[in-house]
Design an enzyme around this catalytic site. Structure first.
Site, short mmCIF file in Angstrom:
data_model
loop_
_atom_site.label_atom_id
_atom_site.label_comp_id
_atom_site.label_asym_id
_atom_site.label_seq_id
_atom_site.Cartn_x
_atom_site.Cartn_y
_atom_site.Cartn_z
N CYS A 65 -6.50 12.85 78.79
CA CYS A 65 -5.17 12.38 79.23
C CYS A 65 -5.28 11.39 80.37
O CYS A 65 -4.29 10.79 80.77
CB CYS A 65 -4.29 13.55 79.65
SG CYS A 65 -4.57 15.04 78.70
N HIS A 84 4.99 11.41 77.88
CA HIS A 84 3.54 11.47 78.06
C HIS A 84 2.81 11.00 76.80
O HIS A 84 2.17 11.78 76.11
CB HIS A 84 3.16 12.93 78.40
CG HIS A 84 1.70 13.16 78.64
ND1 HIS A 84 0.83 12.20 79.11
CD2 HIS A 84 0.94 14.28 78.49
CE1 HIS A 84 -0.39 12.72 79.23
NE2 HIS A 84 -0.34 13.97 78.85
#
Lengths: 136, 384
Positions: free
Chosen positions: B83, B331
């Site tokens: 991420c 996200h």
């Protein structure tokens, strides 16, 4: 988990860890890990093979409701971080227990169980899980 | 060492882009950033992305980017750090310009998540951020690993479930007037506590949504600001932690977050108190709280109370995620680190619209990969 057919050697080469809880111990800081490695993940010291204790207690846990591919059959299941008696931690599923009865501090012991089946005609993979201790 | 500036930025709305592909999103953000910077050429491209191989059957994103931006020939490749892929790509871009070999580069982060219609596939893809042999093999998903950390955090600090709700509630409030945000609606404590568990104690409303998006910045070298819309990359650093949770010394105080933030601030000659606006990585509420504590904004166990106090509001003493953060802006994994920096860039230029933090001078972005196994921090400085 895989979009391709996995070779059985992926599990065969981990047999000492998966069926006998063999890992490594650091000769410098004493850290114990379930993985087979040359260098300590904490201090960089040299590691030697060792057997891990088969009993411990649950230090944290969760119930998985949305599983990764391949674990639908077991859902919901309990995943726990177990601190072994005498050192070392492992992440594993708990078995032979109702999810609502699991709590932090619960004493557990290692057993060998079926972990997953990779698709129709795929291999059946075994490994360690933990259950509440039978004879405290 | 030569100075590096962000001289232009672009992004797509975060969301479910049914009519747009990975290529479309990447090209839109990249071209917007170049247009914003007033340039039609760059010397290299760095692409931040985590799961294109798994979710889109596509790797070689460097070639793809050069090709679809009309820049075939320039050096270009993909950077992956789970991420934190966006932040990692940015750091590579900054290093390339710092090296003196490149004067102007493009960094673009992209993730196309909704092409996989089965949640189990996205869950499996995200899980590859963790340790395959020691965690995923046993049925761990990414959210379940964070849930283990959240339960430990709650028990060590004696926190109720309600206390975790403050961050997602603030994030949703912030995103309402942000055009590029994915979830533009408010929630309250009742809704938070009513939302189902994804992996207990993590609730649906602790979790960032699945979405597509791309964001990009153009970096330029200079001994002085190259344009009047320049923001300096004043500091940056990245740090790692153990891949598996079982090997980690302190699950509630990952050394990666602390080290990346401390060194990035040090490079900029700043302390955390000098920062005007912070972007934290609230993929799940617990990760956001660990960022706040790792950055030194709150004592261990006090991050939820810090958010509740209002100090992190847009008009507070140290605003956090004024655009809604991962929870509500969204996200799109490999793009997130670039979204954070594009938002800081606009804040420091005074172009952040309704989310503008008054007098923002220094911005800090914390981009977390895995369960804090890889963290990248950037500090941006307004140029006067």
């Amino acid at each position: 988990m895989w979009s391709y057919r996995v070779s059985p050697v992926v599990f065969w080469r981990r047999r000492a860890s998966l069926y006998r809880l063999e890992g490594s111990r650091c000769s410098s800081c004493g850290h114990v890990t379930i993985s087979r490695r040359v260098k300590c993940p904490r201090c960089g010291g040299d590691m030697e093979p060792c057997s891990l204790p088969q009993r411990g207690r649950v230090i944290s846990f969760t119930v998985v409701n949305t599983p990764p591919r391949g674990f639908e059959y077991y859902t919901p299941y309990v995943l726990a971080l177990v601190e072994l008696d005498g050192g070392g931690r492992v992440l594993a599923q708990l078995t032979d227990v109702d999810p609502s009865e699991v709590e932090q501090g619960m004493e557990v012991e290692a057993v060998v169980r079926r972990v997953r089946v990779s698709g129709k005609g795929g291999i059946i993979v075994y490994g360690y899980k933990f259950r509440p201790v039978l004879h405290p | 060492m030569r100075r590096v500036f962000v001289v232009g930025a672009g992004l797509t709305k975060v969301g479910q882009h049914w009519d747009r592909s990975l290529k479309d999103l990447l090209a839109e953000a990249g071209l917007k950033a170049m247009e914003d910077a007033g340039v039609d050429e760059v010397e290299a491209i760095f692409v931040g992305n985590m799961m294109s191989g798994i979710l889109n059957g596509q790797e070689s994103l460097g070639s793809l980017a050069a090709d679809y931006l009309g820049l075939t020939g320039v050096p270009a490749f993909k950077v992956e750090a789970a991420c934190a892929s966006g932040g990692a790509a940015l750091m590579q871009g900054v290093l390339a310009v710092k090296s003196g070999l490149f004067d102007r580069v493009l960094v673009v982060g992209v993730e196309k998540m909704t092409d996989a219609t089965d949640t189990a596939d996205v869950t499996s893809g995200l899980a590859t951020a963790a340790d395959f042999e020691l965690e995923l093999f046993f049925g761990a998903s990414f959210v379940s690993l964070n849930a283990l950390v959240m339960r430990l955090y709650a028990s060590e600090h004696g926190l109720s479930e309600e206390e975790f709700g403050h961050l997602p509630i603030l994030m949703h409030k912030n995103a309402v007037d942000v055009e590029h945000a994915q979830l533009r609606f408010e929630i309250n404590m009742e809704k938070y506590l009513d939302s189902p568990y994804v992996a207990e104690p993590i609730r649906l409303l602790d979790s960032s949504p699945i979405g597509d998006g791309a964001a990009a910045v153009v970096l330029s070298a200079g001994s002085s600001p190259p344009s009047d819309r320049s923001v300096e990359v004043a500091g940056f650093w990245s740090a790692t932690e153990t891949l598996a949770l079982c090997d980690r010394e302190d699950l509630l105080r990952p050394k990666s977050i602390r080290a990346a933030v401390r060194k990035a601030l040090e490079m900029a000659g700043l302390e955390i108190g000098d920062v005007s606006v912070v972007q934290i990585h609230d993929a799940f509420s617990i990760v956001g709280y660990l960022c706040i504590e790792g950055a030194g904004l709150a004592e261990p166990g006090r991050a939820p109370a810090f958010i509740e106090s209002g100090e992190a509001n847009r008009d507070g003493s140290i605003p956090i995620n004024p655009e809604g953060g991962l929870k509500a802006r969204g996200h799109p994994v490999g793009a997130t680190g670039i979204y954070q920096v594009v938002e800081l860039y606009r804040q420091l230029l005074g172009e952040a619209g309704p989310s503008q933090v008054e007098g923002a001078r220094h911005g800090l972005a914390i981009n977390v990969g895995g369960v804090a196994s890889n963290v990248v921090a950037h500090v941006l400085r307004r140029v006067d």
